[in-house]
Scaffold this active site. Structure first.
Site, PDB file in Angstrom:
ATOM      1  CB  ALA A  29      -1.729   7.402  -3.812  1.00 15.07           C
TER       2      ALA A  29
ATOM      3  N   GLY B 296       0.822  -1.209   0.000  1.00 16.96           N
ATOM      4  CA  GLY B 296       0.000   0.000   0.000  1.00 16.96           C
ATOM      5  C   GLY B 296       0.847   1.246   0.000  1.00 16.96           C
ATOM      6  CG  ASN B 297      -0.480   4.683  -1.498  1.00 16.98           C
ATOM      7  OD1 ASN B 297      -1.136   5.518  -0.893  1.00 16.98           O
ATOM      8  ND2 ASN B 297      -0.966   3.988  -2.526  1.00 16.98           N
ATOM      9  NE  ARG B 298       4.354   7.937   4.843  1.00 15.30           N
ATOM     10  CZ  ARG B 298       5.428   8.704   4.895  1.00 15.30           C
ATOM     11  NH1 ARG B 298       6.537   8.292   4.345  1.00 15.30           N
ATOM     12  NH2 ARG B 298       5.393   9.875   5.490  1.00 15.30           N
ATOM     13  CB  SER B 299      -2.593   8.350  -0.282  1.00 16.96           C
ATOM     14  OG  SER B 299      -3.593   9.304  -0.493  1.00 16.96           O
TER      15      SER B 299
END
Ligand code: CTP
Length: 403
Positions: free
Chosen positions: A278, A211-214
């Site tokens: 994102a 995943g990502n930090r958005s």
């Protein structure tokens, strides 16, 4: 400077108790609030509560303090009238111009933005009588917030729930801010807008994901500002934990495939699509249906990845609705404008919002700065400030380009 003057109309629904929280938020943030309940509203919350929380006298009808002509003055002097909750009966009276109490008189004399936050049972909200009244009010420029979906008074759930008071407060602040800038509050009325927000997650097994930090804050700010400017908004949110913005249809998704399906569906009748999410560029080639176990006698294996579809490039190329406007976002760490121009060309969208990111910049922050690049060669810098300011600039640029 004078405090902004708000009239809080309260009609007779159980959600009246939640309007106390809205009132508190308004007064604590420096608004001068006059509460105008209907007679029926006082069955739910008494005049003493409204008076104590607002610091102002409270009356329901036009026969008190007649020398002050309250039925005309309150509406004329207001910077904003917000009716929360708005019952089906109150919406009907407002749509037909009835004036049998102080609140309905105030609605007829107000020349400022008027916001209605309806709350009622699903059947009443969906009834053609209510829907036609809402359409009439919107046509005349009123901002009628779409009710939330969720638990209603009894055990039943559905559309009709009073939105979160904090979100109604945020909505009112946006409407007031635009009014103060001398702009038309509902300049996006009649426009259908789709916004993606958050970050997609690609599962490896039932307990792990890439995943990502958005945080989703920029997408939510876009949704909130568009709704406050009168647009019909679908917010497609990937893995966010933020409260639902008032007046917005929220679709929750997890993976890129789910996001793609939801965006393509919503884009069919949208005037504009803004891809603020994102999106994971890759996903694991294999999904393990059981939890992947570490093996004591073996080093970890490299993770095989496959490419995800590029949703922004796909809708820019196919334009699910002819003439629709597509906006992308790009986060870059260096040579921001050059990379941005290149990405705009590659993706084929009409506008690209380019953010510079780094260790502390943009991800999860309340504020940001950006440059909005246009396929027409335009370049609009947005100075460091709240994400709502950037959102408003995006909508100004979208509006200027819509037929
Ligand atoms: N996007 C998308 N689908 C993807 C990846 C990105 O729709 N599979 C959208 C994002 O929502 C955003 C824009 O494309 O609006 C830019 O995303 P970004 O990841 O920066 O673009 P990339 O082409 O992956 O660029 P980079 O080379 O920097 O990875």
């Amino acid at each position: 400077m004078d405090k902004p003057k708000v009239v809080l109309g309260v009609s007779g629904g159980i959600a009246a108790y939640k309007a106390c929280e809205l009132l508190r938020r308004l007064t604590e943030s420096g608004h001068e609030v006059r509460v105008v309940p209907t007679e029926a509203a006082l069955h739910f919350v008494g005049a003493a509560t409204w008076s104590a929380l607002s610091g102002n006298p409270v009356s329901t009808e036009v026969w008190e303090d007649v020398h002050e002509v309250p039925h005309v003055r309150l509406g004329q002097r207001a910077d904003l009238v917000v009716v929360a909750p708005a019952t089906t009966d109150l919406l009907a009276k407002a749509a037909h111009g009835l004036a049998d109490d102080l609140l309905t008189n105030t609605l007829l004399t107000a020349r400022c933005p008027v916001v209605f936050a309806p709350a009622m049972h699903t059947e009443m909200w969906e009834h053609p009588a209510t829907q036609e009244n809402v359409a009439t009010l919107r046509r005349r420029g009123a901002l009628v917030i779409e009710p939330s979906v969720g638990r209603l008074t009894g055990a039943d759930t559905g559309k009709g729930r009073f939105p979160d008071p904090d979100e109604i407060f945020a909505y009112c602040r946006q409407v007031l801010a635009r009014g103060a800038r001398g702009e038309k509050a509902a300049d996006l009325a009649g426009r259908r807008l789709v916004i993606s927000a958050g970050g997609t997650r690609e599962p490896l097994d039932p307990v792990r994901f890439l995943g990502n930090r958005s945080s989703g804050k920029q997408g939510y700010a876009l949704a909130r500002t568009a709704a406050a400017r009168g647009a019909e908004v679908t917010l497609i949110a990937a893995n966010t934990t933020l409260p639902s913005p008032a007046g917005v249809d929220l679709v929750s998704v997890g993976t890129t495939a789910e996001l793609r399906a939801a965006v393509l569906r919503a884009a069919e009748d949208a005037d504009a699509v803004v891809m603020a999410a994102a999106v994971a560029d890759f996903r694991p080639a294999q999904y393990a249906t059981g939890k992947i176990k570490k093996k004591e006698d073996q080093e970890p294996q490299p993770l095989a990845l496959v490419r995800n579809p590029d949703i922004l490039a796909e809708i820019s190329a196919t334009r699910p609705r002819p003439g629709q406007l597509i906006v992308g976002f790009a986060a870059e760490t260096d040579e921001v404008l050059a990379h941005g121009r290149d990405k705009l060309r590659r993706k084929g969208c009409d506008l690209l919002v380019v953010n510079e990111v780094g260790e502390t910049k943009t991800f999860g922050a309340e504020e940001s700065e950006a440059v909005v690049l246009g396929a027409d060669g335009s370049e609009t810098p947005v100075p460091y400030g709240p994400k709502e300011t950037l959102a408003d600039t995006v909508w100004d640029l979208v509006l200027a380009r819509l037929p």
